[in-house]
Design a protein around this motif. Structure first.
Motif, PDB file in Angstrom:
ATOM      1  N   VAL A   1       9.354  -5.667 -12.314  1.00 13.70           N
ATOM      2  CA  VAL A   1       8.710  -5.136 -13.590  1.00 13.70           C
ATOM      3  C   VAL A   1       7.300  -4.380 -13.650  1.00 13.70           C
ATOM      4  O   VAL A   1       6.666  -3.433 -13.779  1.00 13.70           O
ATOM      5  CB  VAL A   1       8.629  -6.572 -14.126  1.00 13.70           C
ATOM      6  N   THR A   2       6.243  -4.604 -12.991  1.00 14.51           N
ATOM      7  CA  THR A   2       4.934  -3.679 -12.453  1.00 14.51           C
ATOM      8  C   THR A   2       5.161  -2.353 -12.263  1.00 14.51           C
ATOM      9  O   THR A   2       4.756  -1.806 -12.738  1.00 14.51           O
ATOM     10  CB  THR A   2       4.134  -4.949 -11.835  1.00 14.51           C
ATOM     11  N   GLU A   3       6.047  -2.230 -11.337  1.00 17.73           N
ATOM     12  CA  GLU A   3       6.816  -0.977 -11.124  1.00 17.73           C
ATOM     13  C   GLU A   3       7.146  -0.154 -12.238  1.00 17.73           C
ATOM     14  O   GLU A   3       6.819   0.857 -12.240  1.00 17.73           O
ATOM     15  CB  GLU A   3       7.475  -0.939  -9.578  1.00 17.73           C
TER      16      GLU A   3
ATOM     17  N   VAL B   1       3.260  -6.487 -18.917  1.00 18.50           N
ATOM     18  CA  VAL B   1       4.631  -7.099 -17.457  1.00 18.50           C
ATOM     19  C   VAL B   1       4.894  -7.919 -17.928  1.00 18.50           C
ATOM     20  O   VAL B   1       5.749  -8.206 -18.162  1.00 18.50           O
ATOM     21  CB  VAL B   1       3.561  -6.270 -16.431  1.00 18.50           C
ATOM     22  N   ARG B   2       3.668  -8.787 -18.670  1.00 16.96           N
ATOM     23  CA  ARG B   2       4.381 -10.053 -19.211  1.00 16.96           C
ATOM     24  C   ARG B   2       5.737 -10.131 -20.019  1.00 16.96           C
ATOM     25  O   ARG B   2       6.118 -11.217 -20.094  1.00 16.96           O
ATOM     26  CB  ARG B   2       2.806 -10.704 -19.982  1.00 16.96           C
ATOM     27  N   TYR B   3       5.702  -9.671 -21.423  1.00 15.51           N
ATOM     28  CA  TYR B   3       6.521  -9.776 -21.803  1.00 15.51           C
ATOM     29  C   TYR B   3       8.049  -9.140 -21.177  1.00 15.51           C
ATOM     30  O   TYR B   3       8.750 -10.638 -22.055  1.00 15.51           O
ATOM     31  CB  TYR B   3       6.231  -8.103 -23.324  1.00 15.51           C
ATOM     32  N   LEU B   4       7.576  -7.935 -20.155  1.00 15.76           N
ATOM     33  CA  LEU B   4       9.187  -7.627 -19.731  1.00 15.76           C
ATOM     34  C   LEU B   4       9.616  -8.676 -18.586  1.00 15.76           C
ATOM     35  O   LEU B   4      10.625  -9.130 -19.025  1.00 15.76           O
ATOM     36  CB  LEU B   4       8.815  -6.767 -19.062  1.00 15.76           C
TER      37      LEU B   4
ATOM     38  N   VAL C   1       1.199  -0.722  -0.079  1.00 20.97           N
ATOM     39  CA  VAL C   1      -0.425  -0.220  -0.202  1.00 20.97           C
ATOM     40  C   VAL C   1       0.809   1.574   0.004  1.00 20.97           C
ATOM     41  O   VAL C   1       0.995   2.169  -1.611  1.00 20.97           O
ATOM     42  CB  VAL C   1      -1.041  -0.344   1.371  1.00 20.97           C
ATOM     43  N   THR C   2       2.025   1.522   0.775  1.00 24.78           N
ATOM     44  CA  THR C   2       2.638   2.541   0.578  1.00 24.78           C
ATOM     45  C   THR C   2       3.391   2.576   0.176  1.00 24.78           C
ATOM     46  O   THR C   2       3.374   3.912  -1.034  1.00 24.78           O
ATOM     47  CB  THR C   2       3.709   2.531   1.779  1.00 24.78           C
ATOM     48  N   ARG C   3       4.101   1.460  -1.226  1.00 23.12           N
ATOM     49  CA  ARG C   3       4.372   1.636  -1.868  1.00 23.12           C
ATOM     50  C   ARG C   3       3.843   2.291  -3.236  1.00 23.12           C
ATOM     51  O   ARG C   3       4.762   3.171  -3.694  1.00 23.12           O
ATOM     52  CB  ARG C   3       5.009  -0.093  -2.362  1.00 23.12           C
ATOM     53  N   ARG C   4       2.726   1.906  -3.500  1.00 20.61           N
ATOM     54  CA  ARG C   4       2.039   2.218  -4.494  1.00 20.61           C
ATOM     55  C   ARG C   4       1.614   3.523  -4.593  1.00 20.61           C
ATOM     56  O   ARG C   4       1.469   4.665  -5.004  1.00 20.61           O
ATOM     57  CB  ARG C   4       0.643   1.874  -4.327  1.00 20.61           C
ATOM     58  N   LYS C   5       0.755   4.082  -2.900  1.00 16.63           N
ATOM     59  CA  LYS C   5       1.370   5.037  -2.961  1.00 16.63           C
ATOM     60  C   LYS C   5       2.387   6.232  -3.085  1.00 16.63           C
ATOM     61  O   LYS C   5       2.189   7.257  -3.561  1.00 16.63           O
ATOM     62  CB  LYS C   5       0.609   5.148  -0.860  1.00 16.63           C
ATOM     63  N   LEU C   6       3.790   6.005  -2.937  1.00 15.46           N
ATOM     64  CA  LEU C   6       5.392   6.455  -3.252  1.00 15.46           C
ATOM     65  C   LEU C   6       5.024   6.576  -4.619  1.00 15.46           C
ATOM     66  O   LEU C   6       5.935   7.111  -4.878  1.00 15.46           O
ATOM     67  CB  LEU C   6       5.751   6.040  -2.450  1.00 15.46           C
ATOM     68  N   GLU C   7       4.737   5.841  -5.073  1.00 13.37           N
ATOM     69  CA  GLU C   7       5.067   5.734  -6.977  1.00 13.37           C
ATOM     70  C   GLU C   7       4.353   6.281  -7.163  1.00 13.37           C
ATOM     71  O   GLU C   7       4.403   7.385  -8.226  1.00 13.37           O
ATOM     72  CB  GLU C   7       4.256   4.113  -6.859  1.00 13.37           C
TER      73      GLU C   7
ATOM     74  N   SER D   1       7.547   3.735 -15.569  1.00 16.94           N
ATOM     75  CA  SER D   1       7.670   4.304 -16.966  1.00 16.94           C
ATOM     76  C   SER D   1       7.683   5.014 -18.154  1.00 16.94           C
ATOM     77  O   SER D   1       6.145   3.770 -18.596  1.00 16.94           O
ATOM     78  CB  SER D   1       9.353   4.027 -16.701  1.00 16.94           C
ATOM     79  N   GLU D   2       8.089   5.692 -18.709  1.00 19.62           N
ATOM     80  CA  GLU D   2       8.139   6.147 -20.022  1.00 19.62           C
ATOM     81  C   GLU D   2       8.949   5.096 -20.869  1.00 19.62           C
ATOM     82  O   GLU D   2       8.271   4.348 -22.770  1.00 19.62           O
ATOM     83  CB  GLU D   2       8.720   6.983 -20.802  1.00 19.62           C
ATOM     84  N   ARG D   3       9.784   4.291 -20.063  1.00 19.25           N
ATOM     85  CA  ARG D   3      11.012   3.407 -21.357  1.00 19.25           C
ATOM     86  C   ARG D   3      11.187   2.655 -20.513  1.00 19.25           C
ATOM     87  O   ARG D   3      11.829   3.253 -18.715  1.00 19.25           O
ATOM     88  CB  ARG D   3      12.150   4.239 -21.774  1.00 19.25           C
TER      89      ARG D   3
END
Lengths: 258, 242
Positions: free
Chosen positions: B184-186, B228-231, B157-163, B191-193
């Motif tokens: 990978v999800t993060e 996400v699956r691809y990476l 939860v904290t991680r998503r808020k900080l993202e 990111s843009e890239r």
């Protein structure tokens, strides 16, 4: 009640042991020169109040001076070590040699070098030697324990050696330094007493000398009275350091509990 | 633009390279890869904390940008209050900016920690410490923010808020972000890239521009999941290759 239990439990145990001691001595009619009763010791403490207190002050003075001297030298040397690996490699083994050499073995040498007229100064040197190493070792360890990322943070902002020392290494090492000082203050007292024992009477009249004097006269009550003052002094010094630690580490360090 | 030109880093054995990368100004680039692939080494090279063994790191306009670095742990000085921690870069660089305290309070507010200026780090949660660390990294007006797995030790939860807050910070302040993560999800979410590194010695095996048709609830879309699956597939191959 739970709040006071840590005070009440040891106090009651202590009182119980005192009463038991008193009863056993009376019951067995133990001679005064073997084991005096607590009441005899208390009486001796009152009768020799002036002598013992002035001796306690001498021991206290030497202990504090030795502690301050040992701490200042050890912290300065550890800082020097952190600035030069060459100095550390050169001097650390010498510090270890001083640490492992028993104080009683070098006491006669120091006494001869300083002169028997300056017994108090010789005792100060010996007590300083005993108290020196824990502060040196702990400060050295503290300075070396600084987290690698914190060092990198300081590198990132181009910190000078001085900034790194003052703003990072010394504050980081503070809990370590205080732990060393806590050990060292007790060792200063032990060093002062042992050195005075070895030095003999000389010109010094600390508590150790009172103990020797009382022992020679088989005045066990006075000997115990001097011992009690030594214990009180030791506990007082430990509490003093704990208080200082609490003040300095107060909010930011988990170890700062009394 | 930050340019890595044939960068190689060797310690006792090669750990990175050769790497050729161009990081555009104001972009958000994530670097992912197996452990030991040299992700953090790239950040340390970019920040100047370590020197490249060969190659050249340059900047398009030849001016080294002001940088902020956020480490995996918050690296706050525990004996300093929050505000004194934020002011540390200014003290170390002897920068005379006007009203430094006001500026640090402004950054504290931007990272959502109003009123915490006099707290000590041990009085803060993991997420709050990381926010202070980001504020400290930004106090000098950084235009390039380097983050080395900053949220890896935080709960979901904290991680998503900080993202989300980091994305906001990036958009509002027009900064370039170089972000190292294991997740990978993060990486796809932020990111843009995304740059995928091979196992040691790390080289770039994939350089993917993230497609994002919607910004709201992007992580709920099939577009997000497919990337996400691809990476993840590439990363798995690299892990197995190791």
């Amino acid at each position: 009640m739970r709040k006071y239990i840590s005070f009440i439990a040891p106090t009651l145990t202590f009182l119980f042991l005192l009463i038991l001691w008193e009863c056993l001595v009376i019951y067995n009619k133990t001679p005064l020169y073997i084991l005096p009763a607590p009441s005899d010791i208390a009486l001796s403490l009152l009768l020799n109040y002036n002598d013992l207190l002035s001796s306690a002050f001498v021991t206290f003075k030497i202990t504090i001076l030795a502690f301050i001297l040992a701490s200042s030298l050890a912290i300065s040397l550890a800082i020097l070590f952190s600035q030069s690996r060459f100095v550390e490699l050169s001097l650390y083994p010498i510090a270890v040699i001083f640490q492992v050499t028993p104080v009683v073995a070098i006491a006669p040498l120091i006494l001869i070098w300083v002169g028997l007229d300056n017994a108090e100064f010789a005792i100060l040197i010996l007590a300083t030697l005993v108290a020196f190493f824990p502060v040196l070792a702990n400060t050295n360890l503290g300075i070396k324990s600084v987290n690698k990322n914190l060092h990198e943070l300081f590198s990132l902002y181009g910190a000078s050696r001085y900034q790194r020392l003052v703003k990072l290494q010394i504050p980081f090492a503070l809990p370590f330094i205080l732990t060393g000082m806590k050990t060292s203050i007790g060792l200063s007292l032990i060093g002062a007493v042992v050195a005075e024992f070895v030095a003999g009477s000389g010109t010094s009249t600390g508590l150790a000398w009172r103990i020797i004097e009382a022992g020679n006269r088989l005045d066990m009550a006075k000997l115990f009275a001097a011992l009690i003052l030594l214990v009180i002094l030791g506990v007082f010094l430990f509490l003093l350091m704990s208080f200082l630690e609490k003040i300095l580490l107060k909010r930011w360090h988990d170890s700062s509990t009394f | 633009m930050l340019i890595f030109n044939n960068i190689v880093k060797n310690y006792e054995e090669p750990v990175l390279g050769p790497i050729n990368l161009k990081i555009k100004n104001n972009s958000f680039v994530s670097i992912i890869g197996p452990s030991g692939s040299g992700k953090s080494t790239i950040l340390r090279l970019a920040s100047g904390l370590i020197k490249e063994s060969s190659g050249l790191i340059s900047y398009e306009d030849c001016v080294k940008p002001k940088m902020g670095f956020v480490f995996q742990d918050s690296t706050l000085l525990p004996w300093r209050t929050v505000i004194d921690n934020i002011l540390l870069p200014l003290e170390l660089t002897n920068k005379n900016i006007s009203k430094p305290k006001d500026k640090s309070l402004m950054w504290l507010s931007r990272v959502g920690l109003d009123g915490k200026e006099n707290s000590f780090p041990n009085e803060l949660s993991g997420g709050q410490k990381m926010r202070v660390s980001i504020a400290r990294a930004m106090i000098q007006g950084a235009s390039l923010l380097l983050l080395d797995e900053p949220f890896s030790a935080l709960d979901e939860v904290t991680r998503r808020k900080l993202e989300d807050d980091l994305l906001e910070l990036w958009k509002v302040n027009n900064i370039t972000v170089l972000f190292v993560t294991h997740s990978v999800t993060e990486a796809v979410y932020l990111s843009e890239r995304v740059i995928v590194m091979s196992s040691s010695p790390g080289t770039v095996v994939e350089d993917v521009v993230i497609k994002r048709k919607v910004n709201n609830n992007f992580d709920q879309t099939e577009e997000f999941m497919s990337q996400v699956r691809y990476l993840s597939g590439i990363l798995r191959q690299e892990g197995e290759g190791k």
